[in-house]
Structures are given as C-alpha cells and as structure tokens.
Scaffold this motif. Structure first.
Motif, mmCIF file in Angstrom:
data_model
loop_
_atom_site.group_PDB
_atom_site.id
_atom_site.type_symbol
_atom_site.label_atom_id
_atom_site.label_comp_id
_atom_site.label_asym_id
_atom_site.label_seq_id
_atom_site.Cartn_x
_atom_site.Cartn_y
_atom_site.Cartn_z
ATOM 1 N N PHE A 1 -12.222 0.716 8.081
ATOM 2 C CA PHE A 1 -12.511 -0.177 6.947
ATOM 3 C C PHE A 1 -13.999 -0.273 6.624
ATOM 4 C CE2 PHE A 1 -8.748 -2.732 5.417
ATOM 5 C CZ PHE A 1 -7.848 -1.742 5.789
ATOM 6 N N GLY B 1 -15.616 2.159 5.729
ATOM 7 C CA GLY B 1 -15.708 3.059 4.576
ATOM 8 C C GLY B 1 -14.841 2.632 3.418
ATOM 9 N N THR C 1 -10.640 14.112 5.926
ATOM 10 C CA THR C 1 -9.387 13.363 6.106
ATOM 11 C C THR C 1 -8.348 13.834 5.086
ATOM 12 O OG1 THR C 1 -10.657 11.465 6.871
ATOM 13 C CG2 THR C 1 -8.407 11.031 6.165
ATOM 14 N N GLY D 1 -1.084 4.345 -2.192
ATOM 15 C CA GLY D 1 -2.544 4.179 -2.150
ATOM 16 C C GLY D 1 -3.182 5.185 -3.100
ATOM 17 N N ALA D 2 -2.450 5.480 -4.190
ATOM 18 C CA ALA D 2 -2.820 6.605 -5.081
ATOM 19 C C ALA D 2 -4.100 6.371 -5.862
ATOM 20 C CB ALA D 2 -1.677 6.898 -6.043
ATOM 21 N N GLY E 1 -6.754 5.091 -4.499
ATOM 22 C CA GLY E 1 -7.837 5.010 -3.515
ATOM 23 C C GLY E 1 -8.643 6.291 -3.432
ATOM 24 N N GLY F 1 -6.250 8.673 -1.533
ATOM 25 C CA GLY F 1 -4.990 8.850 -2.268
ATOM 26 C C GLY F 1 -5.168 9.605 -3.578
ATOM 27 N N ARG G 1 -0.892 -1.217 -5.822
ATOM 28 C CA ARG G 1 -0.472 -2.573 -6.230
ATOM 29 C C ARG G 1 -1.038 -2.970 -7.581
ATOM 30 N NH1 ARG G 1 -2.980 -5.681 -1.472
ATOM 31 N NH2 ARG G 1 -4.554 -4.275 -2.287
ATOM 32 N N ARG H 1 -5.162 -0.673 -12.813
ATOM 33 C CA ARG H 1 -5.920 0.465 -12.267
ATOM 34 C C ARG H 1 -5.032 1.704 -12.134
ATOM 35 N NH1 ARG H 1 -9.187 -2.523 -8.482
ATOM 36 N NH2 ARG H 1 -7.579 -2.262 -6.916
ATOM 37 N N SER I 1 -5.157 0.604 2.021
ATOM 38 C CA SER I 1 -6.030 -0.313 2.756
ATOM 39 C C SER I 1 -5.248 -1.574 3.116
ATOM 40 C CB SER I 1 -7.235 -0.666 1.892
ATOM 41 O OG SER I 1 -6.779 -1.094 0.620
ATOM 42 N N LEU J 1 -2.133 8.408 6.851
ATOM 43 C CA LEU J 1 -3.566 8.502 7.107
ATOM 44 C C LEU J 1 -4.174 7.137 7.341
ATOM 45 C CD1 LEU J 1 -4.407 11.165 4.389
ATOM 46 C CD2 LEU J 1 -4.568 11.457 6.852
ATOM 47 N N SER J 2 -3.471 6.082 6.982
ATOM 48 C CA SER J 2 -4.042 4.735 7.016
ATOM 49 C C SER J 2 -4.317 4.255 8.438
ATOM 50 C CB SER J 2 -3.078 3.739 6.374
ATOM 51 O OG SER J 2 -2.552 4.273 5.205
ATOM 52 N N ARG K 1 -14.840 6.393 -4.737
ATOM 53 C CA ARG K 1 -13.409 6.596 -4.992
ATOM 54 C C ARG K 1 -13.085 7.830 -5.834
ATOM 55 N NH1 ARG K 1 -13.426 1.047 -3.735
ATOM 56 N NH2 ARG K 1 -12.671 1.128 -1.609
HETATM 57 N N1 LIG Z 1 -7.308 9.009 9.783
HETATM 58 C C1 LIG Z 1 -8.589 9.092 9.389
HETATM 59 O O1 LIG Z 1 -9.383 9.910 9.864
HETATM 60 C C2 LIG Z 1 -9.072 8.169 8.287
HETATM 61 C C3 LIG Z 1 -10.296 8.423 7.707
HETATM 62 C C4 LIG Z 1 -10.739 7.604 6.674
HETATM 63 C C5 LIG Z 1 -9.951 6.541 6.255
HETATM 64 N N2 LIG Z 1 -8.762 6.303 6.862
HETATM 65 C C6 LIG Z 1 -7.888 5.209 6.407
HETATM 66 O O2 LIG Z 1 -7.299 5.580 5.153
HETATM 67 C C7 LIG Z 1 -6.953 4.408 4.411
HETATM 68 C C8 LIG Z 1 -7.385 4.538 2.959
HETATM 69 O O3 LIG Z 1 -8.787 4.697 2.858
HETATM 70 P P1 LIG Z 1 -9.501 4.840 1.418
HETATM 71 O O4 LIG Z 1 -10.938 5.040 1.693
HETATM 72 O O5 LIG Z 1 -8.773 5.809 0.568
HETATM 73 O O6 LIG Z 1 -9.272 3.350 0.847
HETATM 74 P P2 LIG Z 1 -9.394 2.794 -0.666
HETATM 75 O O7 LIG Z 1 -10.231 3.719 -1.478
HETATM 76 O O8 LIG Z 1 -9.765 1.380 -0.578
HETATM 77 O O9 LIG Z 1 -7.901 2.909 -1.216
HETATM 78 C C9 LIG Z 1 -6.853 2.116 -0.754
HETATM 79 C C10 LIG Z 1 -5.622 2.305 -1.632
HETATM 80 O O10 LIG Z 1 -4.547 1.560 -1.076
HETATM 81 C C11 LIG Z 1 -3.908 0.779 -2.102
HETATM 82 N N3 LIG Z 1 -3.218 -0.324 -1.451
HETATM 83 C C12 LIG Z 1 -3.745 -1.332 -0.709
HETATM 84 N N4 LIG Z 1 -2.767 -2.129 -0.225
HETATM 85 C C13 LIG Z 1 -1.598 -1.592 -0.656
HETATM 86 C C14 LIG Z 1 -0.229 -1.954 -0.483
HETATM 87 N N5 LIG Z 1 0.141 -3.024 0.245
HETATM 88 N N6 LIG Z 1 0.726 -1.193 -1.076
HETATM 89 C C15 LIG Z 1 0.386 -0.103 -1.806
HETATM 90 N N7 LIG Z 1 -0.895 0.299 -1.995
HETATM 91 C C16 LIG Z 1 -1.875 -0.451 -1.426
HETATM 92 C C17 LIG Z 1 -5.094 0.433 -3.026
HETATM 93 O O11 LIG Z 1 -4.729 0.073 -4.333
HETATM 94 P P3 LIG Z 1 -4.252 -1.443 -4.735
HETATM 95 O O12 LIG Z 1 -5.281 -2.358 -4.190
HETATM 96 O O13 LIG Z 1 -4.103 -1.392 -6.202
HETATM 97 O O14 LIG Z 1 -2.943 -1.583 -4.061
HETATM 98 C C18 LIG Z 1 -5.791 1.801 -3.071
HETATM 99 O O15 LIG Z 1 -5.083 2.670 -3.937
HETATM 100 C C19 LIG Z 1 -7.583 3.230 5.168
HETATM 101 O O16 LIG Z 1 -6.562 2.634 5.965
HETATM 102 C C20 LIG Z 1 -8.603 3.910 6.088
HETATM 103 O O17 LIG Z 1 -8.847 3.161 7.258
HETATM 104 C C21 LIG Z 1 -8.310 7.113 7.856
#
Ligand SMILES: NC(=O)c1ccc[n+]([C@@H]2O[C@H](COP(=O)([O-])OP(=O)(O)OC[C@H]3O[C@@H](n4cnc5c(N)ncnc54)[C@H](OP(=O)(O)O)[C@@H]3O)[C@@H](O)[C@H]2O)c1
Length: 372
Positions: A105, A107, A131, A159-160, A162, A165, A184, A188, A225, A245-246, A320
């Motif tokens: 989080f 990032g 990732t 998470g499309a 994001g 996504g 959600r 957006r 997220s 990936l989350s 993003r």
């Molecule tokens: N495995 C790894 O190496 C790695 C590396 C980096 C990041 N991550 C993880 O990947 C995840 C995403 O990171 P990101 O940087 O892409 O985050 P981000 O840019 O903040 O995007 C998050 C996305 O999730 C959506 N979302 C949040 N809550 C939701 C829900 N309950 N239902 C459906 N959609 C939801 C958000 O849109 P809305 O708010 O409109 O719903 C947004 O589309 C995080 O959990 C992060 O910790 C993992």
C-alpha cells in the motif's frame, strides 16, 4: 567498484503479518496492536545480499519498514502517510540506496508513488511494471494448466481502473475472447472504458457488480486495493482460473475449502537469481519470513532489484497510467538479470502437479454432475 544499492519499503498487510514479524504481538488485542503500529518509528528490517545475475552483476539493499496496516494507510491523513513513507526511504538512503521501491500500500496510497517520487531524495518505483508482466504470465500459465483456451475465454479484471488493473486489461485484451472491467467507482470505470474500448482488440464491458462479472468468467485477474475479500466461492465457474496480485489478498479463504475445482494462484512471485539472503537486521543470522518459498520475492521487490542491477536509477513505474512499453522492457530486463516466474502458489502453499491434476479432476466431476 561498489555494488549498486536499493531499498524497498515494506509494511504489514495484516495482523497475521505483524505476528509473523513480531511474535510478541501474538495474543495482544487488535486495537492495542494497531495503536503500537501507529506510534512506531520507521525501522530497517532486513538486509538483502547475494542477489547475482548469471553474468555476475550484484546488488544489495535493505527492506525499510513502516508499521501501518493497509486500512490505516488509507484512513490516515495522506500527508502523514507520505511523511512516514519518506522517513522509511531516508533510512534506505542512509544505507546507500540509489533507488527505492514502494511495497504493497505504500505504492497505492494517494497518487501511486508520484508525490513520493517528487519528494524523495532518490528515484522511486512502485514495481508495478514487473508485477503486471508476472501477473499476466501467471494467469496464462494457470489457463494452460487447467486447459482453458484464453482466446475463447471471458476474462474479468477486478480493480480495472487501478495502476496494475488498467494495464492488465489492455495487455490481456490482445489474447482473450472478451474482457470485463470491474471497479467500485462507476464514473471512473465508465470514463476509462469509454477511453479504451475502441482500441481493445476484443469485445469489452464494464460493471461495478463483481459477483455478476465473475460468474461469467473462465479467467479472473484481481488487483484491487480492497482490505476485504472480493472473490467469493459461490461466484466462480467450474474450472475457473483466478490469478491474484492484491496484497492483502482478494480471494476469500473459503474458496480453498469450498471450491476444489477452481485454480487460484498468486501472480506476483519471482525467483531471485544468485543466492539471495533476507536477513533480519535485529537478529543477525536469522532469515526474514516473507511467507514465500526460498529465493522468492514479490515482483515489485524484484523490479527494484532489477533497476539497481541494471543501474537504471530513475523513477521507473509511477501512478495509474502505466506505459505498456515499460512493462515489456522491464520483463526483458528482469529476464536478462535471471529473474524467473516463481512456482505456483496460493493460500500459503505450493501448487504441486498433483494438486493441479486433482483440481482438473474436480472440475470434470462437477461438470459431469451438472450435466447428469
Ligand atoms: N504481488 C506484488 O508484487 C504486488 C506489487 C504491487 C502491488 N501489489 C498489490 O496490487 C494491488 C493493486 O495495486 P495498484 O497499485 O494497482 O492499486 P490502485 O492503482 O490503487 O488500484 C486499485 C484498484 O482496485 C479497485 N478496488 C478497490 N477496492 C475494490 C473492491 N472492493 N472491489 C472492486 N474493485 C476495488 C479500485 O477502484 P475503485 O476504488 O473504483 O473500486 C482500483 O481500480 C494492491 O493490493 C497492491 O498491494 C502487489
């Protein structure tokens, strides 16, 4: 010549994580633990050594930690959270780091690393390029193992809108039958879909109804997220593949118990080249428990190491709207440095060939029962 150095900001993604890092926290009430975490100053948690490419290049670094849980990072005033992350990066700088990675989080919060990069004394990356590349490879590997033809499949990206996504939607649309975007925030989501629908090579839809979307999908990629479970066992199709990936995870633990016919796989784990050691700073000689198999690191950590190894001291992945060319370039740089996709894994355990065979058999049986 001195070895290029990196630092990577970590934080606990759950209370179980806290107990793993700090056994003394076990048995204490959640409110007390949260308060302690909130008051804890940043610390240097891990010294990473032994990362070596096949052609002999090396890097070393530190995992610098902030104590906040994901829900605290989202709830606390943004400026306070940025200040905490910057204090952790300063610890890395004091150790000689030339580039910083933002874990989990750190990032996600705010604008996905953009402000942190503006304020930090060294370049910063979220690690999301690698990732994304690793997540797509993992999803397609899962599809092969389960006999799902991506070209015929409907894929849901949860998470499309994001950072991860939205890039996954654009890249996956090149090889799947249909893509459904889920998030959600309806405004957006609609805006993004209107922007990209014409360029996507396959038919696409967008919805805020995760359950309805997942019910239609043979392939699911989840990168939200959310701090709560998003993918529930009742919604998954027989024989579906879910790549997550989350962090914290999106897939309910009930899926492991109730859906033996579904393949869930963590998408972002990489095997690190050389003889990597993740040594706890406070207890020299003892290995830090990443809750991953030996020699394995998250893709975002790996991206930070790759940038150090390649001496690309630049803020590589931020925000993003990720540049797809960077995903391709990072995948190639990681391969050149000897990083490979980690073994399949979910729910804290390896996915063995026997487990895959059992999952396929359970899917066949379930389909046969439905037809009977
Ligand atoms: N495995 C790894 O190496 C790695 C590396 C980096 C990041 N991550 C993880 O990947 C995840 C995403 O990171 P990101 O940087 O892409 O985050 P981000 O840019 O903040 O995007 C998050 C996305 O999730 C959506 N979302 C949040 N809550 C939701 C829900 N309950 N239902 C459906 N959609 C939801 C958000 O849109 P809305 O708010 O409109 O719903 C947004 O589309 C995080 O959990 C992060 O910790 C993992």
């Amino acid at each position: 010549m001195s070895v290029p150095k990196f630092c990577f900001v970590i934080h606990p993604v759950s209370l179980e994580d806290v107990a793993r890092y700090e056994p003394g926290a076990k048995g204490k009430g959640a409110p007390i633990v949260r308060k302690i975490l909130e008051r804890m100053p940043s610390w240097t948690a891990v010294h990473v050594t032994g990362v070596r490419t096949p052609d002999g290049r090396e890097t070393e670094g530190g995992f610098v930690a902030d104590g906040l849980l994901p829900e605290q990072m989202l709830a606390f005033p943004r400026e306070d959270v940025y200040a905490r992350i910057l204090r952790a990066i300063d610890l890395g700088v004091a150790l000689g780091a030339q580039i910083a990675g933002l874990g989990a989080f750190t990032g996600v919060v705010g604008d996905g690393g953009v402000t942190i990069a503006e304020r930090a004394p060294i370049p910063v990356t979220t690690g999301n390029s690698l990732t994304i590349a690793a997540g797509l490879q993992s999803l397609l590997r899962g599809a092969r193992e389960m006999g799902v033809d991506p070209a015929e499949a409907t894929v849901v990206v949860v998470g499309a809108t994001g950072s991860i996504g939205s890039a996954c939607v654009r890249l996956l649309s090149r090889s799947v039958g249909r893509v459904i975007l889920v998030a959600r925030n309806a405004t957006r989501l609609r805006k993004l879909h209107e922007q990209i629908a014409d360029e996507l090579p396959c038919p696409s839809e967008a919805t805020t109804d995760v359950s309805a979307a997942v019910r239609r999908a043979q392939l699911v990629l989840t990168a939200t997220s959310s701090t709560q479970d998003v993918i529930q066992p009742e919604d998954l199709q027989t024989g579906a593949v879910v790549c997550e990936l989350s962090l914290p995870h999106d897939v309910s633990r009930r899926v492991a118990a109730l859906r033996p016919d579904v393949l869930v796989t963590e998408g972002g784990n990489m095997l690190v080249p050389g003889e990597p050691r993740f040594e706890r700073v406070r207890e020299p000689g003892s290995e830090f428990d990443l809750n991953l198999p030996p020699r394995t690191a998250l893709a975002c950590m790996s991206e930070t190491m790759v940038l150090a190894l390649e001496q690309r001291f630049e803020s590589y992945t931020l925000g993003r709207g990720i540049d797809l060319a960077k995903v391709v370039e990072m995948e190639a740089m990681a391969a050149r440095c000897g990083f490979t996709l980690g073994g399949m894994r979910a729910f804290d355990a390896a996915i063995t060939p026997e487990k895959i065979a059992a999952t396929r058999a359970a899917a066949r049986e379930r389909r046969a029962r439905v037809l009977a």
